[in-house]
Design a protein around this motif. Structure first.
Motif, PDB file in Angstrom:
ATOM      1  N   LEU A 463       0.809  -1.220   0.000  1.00  0.00           N
ATOM      2  CA  LEU A 463       0.000   0.000   0.000  1.00  0.00           C
ATOM      3  C   LEU A 463       0.841   1.268   0.000  1.00  0.00           C
ATOM      4  N   TYR A 464       2.175   1.123  -0.013  1.00  0.00           N
ATOM      5  CA  TYR A 464       3.034   2.301   0.099  1.00  0.00           C
ATOM      6  C   TYR A 464       3.236   2.967  -1.262  1.00  0.00           C
ATOM      7  N   SER A 465       3.031   4.281  -1.311  1.00  0.00           N
ATOM      8  CA  SER A 465       3.290   5.076  -2.513  1.00  0.00           C
ATOM      9  C   SER A 465       3.473   6.520  -2.079  1.00  0.00           C
ATOM     10  N   VAL A 466       3.790   7.414  -3.033  1.00  0.00           N
ATOM     11  CA  VAL A 466       3.948   8.835  -2.696  1.00  0.00           C
ATOM     12  C   VAL A 466       2.653   9.386  -2.125  1.00  0.00           C
ATOM     13  N   GLU A 467       1.540   9.015  -2.752  1.00  0.00           N
ATOM     14  CA  GLU A 467       0.246   9.557  -2.345  1.00  0.00           C
ATOM     15  C   GLU A 467      -0.282   8.923  -1.061  1.00  0.00           C
ATOM     16  N   ASN A 468       0.248   7.753  -0.719  1.00  0.00           N
ATOM     17  CA  ASN A 468      -0.212   7.051   0.480  1.00  0.00           C
ATOM     18  C   ASN A 468       0.992   6.466   1.221  1.00  0.00           C
ATOM     19  N   PRO A 469       1.747   7.319   1.934  1.00  0.00           N
ATOM     20  CA  PRO A 469       2.981   6.861   2.596  1.00  0.00           C
ATOM     21  C   PRO A 469       2.722   6.120   3.915  1.00  0.00           C
ATOM     22  N   SER A 470       1.743   5.224   3.903  1.00  0.00           N
ATOM     23  CA  SER A 470       1.459   4.438   5.102  1.00  0.00           C
ATOM     24  C   SER A 470       2.272   3.158   5.061  1.00  0.00           C
ATOM     25  N   TYR A 471       2.757   2.737   6.202  1.00  0.00           N
ATOM     26  CA  TYR A 471       3.598   1.546   6.264  1.00  0.00           C
ATOM     27  C   TYR A 471       2.722   0.309   6.427  1.00  0.00           C
ATOM     28  N   LYS A 472       2.013  -0.029   5.351  1.00  0.00           N
ATOM     29  CA  LYS A 472       1.102  -1.169   5.403  1.00  0.00           C
ATOM     30  C   LYS A 472       1.227  -2.008   4.132  1.00  0.00           C
ATOM     31  N   PHE A 473       0.983  -3.304   4.278  1.00  0.00           N
ATOM     32  CA  PHE A 473       0.811  -4.167   3.112  1.00  0.00           C
ATOM     33  C   PHE A 473      -0.210  -5.235   3.453  1.00  0.00           C
ATOM     34  N   LYS A 474      -0.790  -5.823   2.410  1.00  0.00           N
ATOM     35  CA  LYS A 474      -1.851  -6.813   2.598  1.00  0.00           C
ATOM     36  C   LYS A 474      -1.437  -8.177   2.039  1.00  0.00           C
ATOM     37  N   ILE A 475      -1.891  -9.207   2.726  1.00  0.00           N
ATOM     38  CA  ILE A 475      -1.747 -10.574   2.243  1.00  0.00           C
ATOM     39  C   ILE A 475      -3.146 -11.167   2.175  1.00  0.00           C
TER      40      ILE A 475
END
Length: 733
Positions: A463-475
């Motif tokens: 989920l990390y990108s310039v527009e959404n710099p949140s430290y999250k990922f999904k499985i």
């Protein structure tokens, strides 16, 4: 008819039936065998059945041959398809328009081969071969390929070539100089010390004097942490492992070596070796005799060109004897730690002096810490107290002395480990077992596997990108498994993981992992779990790229007939491209500057590469002009950001790679590689290019750019360029 004659008649019929079945079976076997035979035409000759062995070709241990067109044997020599293999072995290979000659170039060496000719030209000098390049027609596949004898290609272009069973191994080489003469090292290797692989900076692992050499200061001092001294005047080298007490002494240019004062025969000596590409000279040592002498195991893998050095003894601390020892006191005389290959574990041996007190030592485990406590009136004699150079999950050994005769030793791991211990003859031995998770080592997150689930049912989303710099990922795991995970929750083995939440729908179960900082991740499957390795992106991924879809939000970019540039770049660079980087354990990790239709500043895009630890930055745009006559592809880079990076790659080289492939494979007009001060290329921290794929205003380009088939093909070409880039230029991780 008599009873016996009836029996004879039945038996005869049975034998006839068996004979028919046997003949039929033979026919089936024969037909199957014939179907498996390849039919070839060599140089336009008669069709012949090829029944010899075929070969898979690997370059630097990565398969480069195609399944349909493997290596073959012609007149006793091994041949490979020039277009499938050579181009993926770091070789620039082209075939003439009349398809009579093949030119292959690599690192200043050029070889010209002529089909059906046993004479080749190497750097304009004629050489004779015993095997000639051939035109091979695969009759059943209706495909003609051009094959070259790999022996001569490897020899002329300074590549290392070996054969093992049904595999041809080709490895890169390096030009070096020692003893006032130029040489070609058939080894251009990496160095692995315990758990970590290193691409050496000063000099790769090379072969000289028929031995494997490593740069002594970088390997022994900087990587292995050994004490290293070199006297340039006398050429004397002294290397000491203070944790084991072992010392090796040798002299440059002389065949003399001592290990802990004992003379050992040498066949090779320390050398000053110069890299001819960088013109840097480095003092190197023969790794086998020297590093073995320091107490390490030595493994050379010729196929992967990797030298592995494994600690056999991590430390061997000894205390000094005292003339006034008190018999009522338990003196810890020594502490030793070794790797036990047979069990795959680490052993700790602690020797004391007082039997009664040693028998009262307690060993307990509390989560990831194994604690060894000694009774009072225990004294610790060695001068060393901590060690952190282990392999696997064991991270630290420490001795804690509170000054009141209470000694505690702690073995700290990154997870709870199985252990066993014995106490015999005043020596306490603790055996710590290292986990074997399909050779993956430790993990940071473990998700129990629901019945029937496999890794093919698992997808992920960063989920990390310039527009959404949140430290999250999904499985995501296919299927509804809420009840299962309520009883079998995920196991967290990392402090960087702050939260793991689970949600379930009728079609999938989603784990959302939140970390305290940006982390890379890879997902693997074991017998009972999905394990996730989490860490700094540069430690998790071999290659990292930032993909930038130009414009976005209120910034539409170029427009024509209602089509907006921002929509085209987003579709190709994200919507279509993300499927290609969706692996659970990718070799190349892609981060996107935008994952929605949102405006992002140029400064934020350029800075993003540094935030994610990227190796390369690629931005996609569409061009525009006042009229419809302007058409074609051009790729830009900035002269302000064109310094040599990993493996000598530059922004200009990347731009040339993309331009050539986009033009040749998409049929676009070439407008060349150009320089400009675009912000995302000029102000970037990594090699960066900006692709102007075509003119949205162009009379011929517009129809291509809005065509979904062309968009898909363009996406494939860009992706293949990225793969080719990292294949040819290794990041060294």
């Amino acid at each position: 008819m008599t009873r016996s004659s009836r029996y004879f008649k039945i038996t005869l019929k049975f034998l006839v039936l068996l004979t028919v079945l046997f003949i039929g079976a033979c026919c089936v076997i024969s037909n199957n065998s014939s179907a498996a035979t390849i039919k070839l035409k060599i140089n336009g000759g008669k069709t012949k059945k090829y029944k010899k062995k075929q070969f898979v070709v690997k370059y630097n241990n990565k398969t480069v041959s195609k399944k349909k067109f493997k290596g073959i044997i012609i007149n006793g020599y091994k041949y490979v398809a020039y277009d499938d293999v050579l181009k993926k072995c770091g070789i620039k290979a082209t075939i003439s328009s009349n398809k009579k000659t093949i030119t292959a170039s690599r690192d200043g060496q050029t070889a010209l081969f002529t089909i059906k000719s046993k004479t080749a030209k190497v750097n304009d000098s004629s050489v004779k071969m015993k095997a000639a390049p051939a035109k091979v027609r695969f009759v059943s596949k209706k495909k003609t390929k051009y094959y070259v004898p790999i022996k001569y290609v490897s020899e002329y272009l300074h590549l290392n070539y070996t054969v093992s069973k049904s595999t041809i191994y080709v490895n890169s080489s390096i030009a070096i100089n020692y003893n006032n003469a130029d040489h070609i090292s058939t080894v251009d290797g990496k160095f692995k010390y315990n758990d970590n692989v290193h691409s050496l900076k000063t000099m790769p692992v090379v072969k000289a004097e028929n031995a494997i050499y490593v740069p002594v200061e970088e390997v022994c001092n900087e990587i292995m942490g050994l004490e290293y001294n070199y006297d340039a005047k006398t050429g004397k080298i002294v290397i000491t492992n203070n944790d084991t007490g072992k010392t090796v002494k040798l002299t440059k240019g002389e065949l003399n070596l001592t290990i802990d004062g004992k003379d050992v025969a040498m066949k090779t000596t320390a050398l000053d070796i110069k890299r001819l590409d960088t013109q840097t000279s480095v003092l190197c040592i023969p790794a086998n005799v020297v590093l073995k002498g320091l107490g390490y195991s030595y493994t050379w893998n010729k196929k992967s060109a990797q030298l592995t050095i494994q600690s056999q003894t991590f430390f061997d601390w000894k205390g000094e004897n005292s003339d006034k020892e008190d018999s009522s006191v338990n003196y810890i005389k020594s502490v030793k730690s070794e790797f036990v290959k047979l069990t795959g574990g680490i052993t700790f041996s602690i020797a004391g002096t007082n039997t009664d007190l040693m028998n009262k030592v307690t060993v307990k485990r509390n989560d990831s810490v194994i604690s060894i406590k000694f009774p009072t009136t225990t004294k610790y004699n060695p001068k060393n107290y901590t060690y952190e150079g282990f392999i696997g999950s064991v991270k630290k050994f420490e001795v804690i002395n509170n000054g009141n005769g209470e000694i505690e030793m702690k073995i700290t791991s990154d997870k709870t480990l199985d252990f066993a211990y014995t106490n015999l003859d005043n020596t306490l031995t603790v055996n710590v077992m290292l986990p074997q998770v399909n050779n993956l080592g430790s993990y940071e997150l473990k998700i129990p596997k629901p019945t029937g689930a496999t890794i093919s049912n698992v997808t992920n989303e960063d989920l990390y990108s310039v527009e959404n710099p949140s430290y999250k990922f999904k499985i995501m795991i296919k299927g509804s498994h809420a009840a299962f995970f309520k009883k079998n929750p995920a196991i967290i083995n990392s402090n960087v993981i702050k939260k793991v939440s689970v949600s379930s729908s009728s079609s999938k179960t989603t784990f959302t992992i939140k970390t305290s900082k940006l982390q890379g991740y890879k997902i693997y499957e074991t017998n009972d779990s999905f394990v996730v390795n989490i860490g700094n992106p540069k430690k998790i991924y071999k290659n990292i790229i930032v993909l930038d879809a130009g414009h976005g939000g209120y910034d539409s970019g170029a427009t024509n007939k209602g089509t907006k540039e921002k929509d085209l770049t987003f579709k190709m660079m994200y919507t279509l491209m993300k499927k290609k980087f969706a692996s659970n354990a990718p070799t190349i990790k892609a981060y996107w500057t935008r994952r929605t239709d949102k405006f992002i500043t140029l400064a934020s895009r350029a800075a993003f590469a540094s935030k994610v630890g990227a190796d390369v930055f690629v931005s996609l745009h569409m061009n525009s002009a006042s009229g419809g006559s302007a058409n074609g592809t051009e790729v830009y880079y900035s002269t302000n950001n064109n310094k040599s990076s990993f493996s000598g790659i530059t922004s200009k080289k990347i731009a040339s790679l993309f331009k050539s492939n986009l033009v040749n494979k998409l049929g676009m007009k070439s407008r060349g590689v150009k320089t400009a001060g675009y912000y995302v290329t000029k102000r970037n921290t990594v090699p960066a290019v900006l692709i102007e794929l075509g003119f949205l205003s162009g009379s011929s380009d517009y129809g291509k750019l809005v065509n979904s088939t062309f968009q898909s093909k363009a996406t494939n070409v860009i992706y293949n360029c990225i793969e080719s880039l990292f294949s040819k230029y290794s990041t060294g991780r």
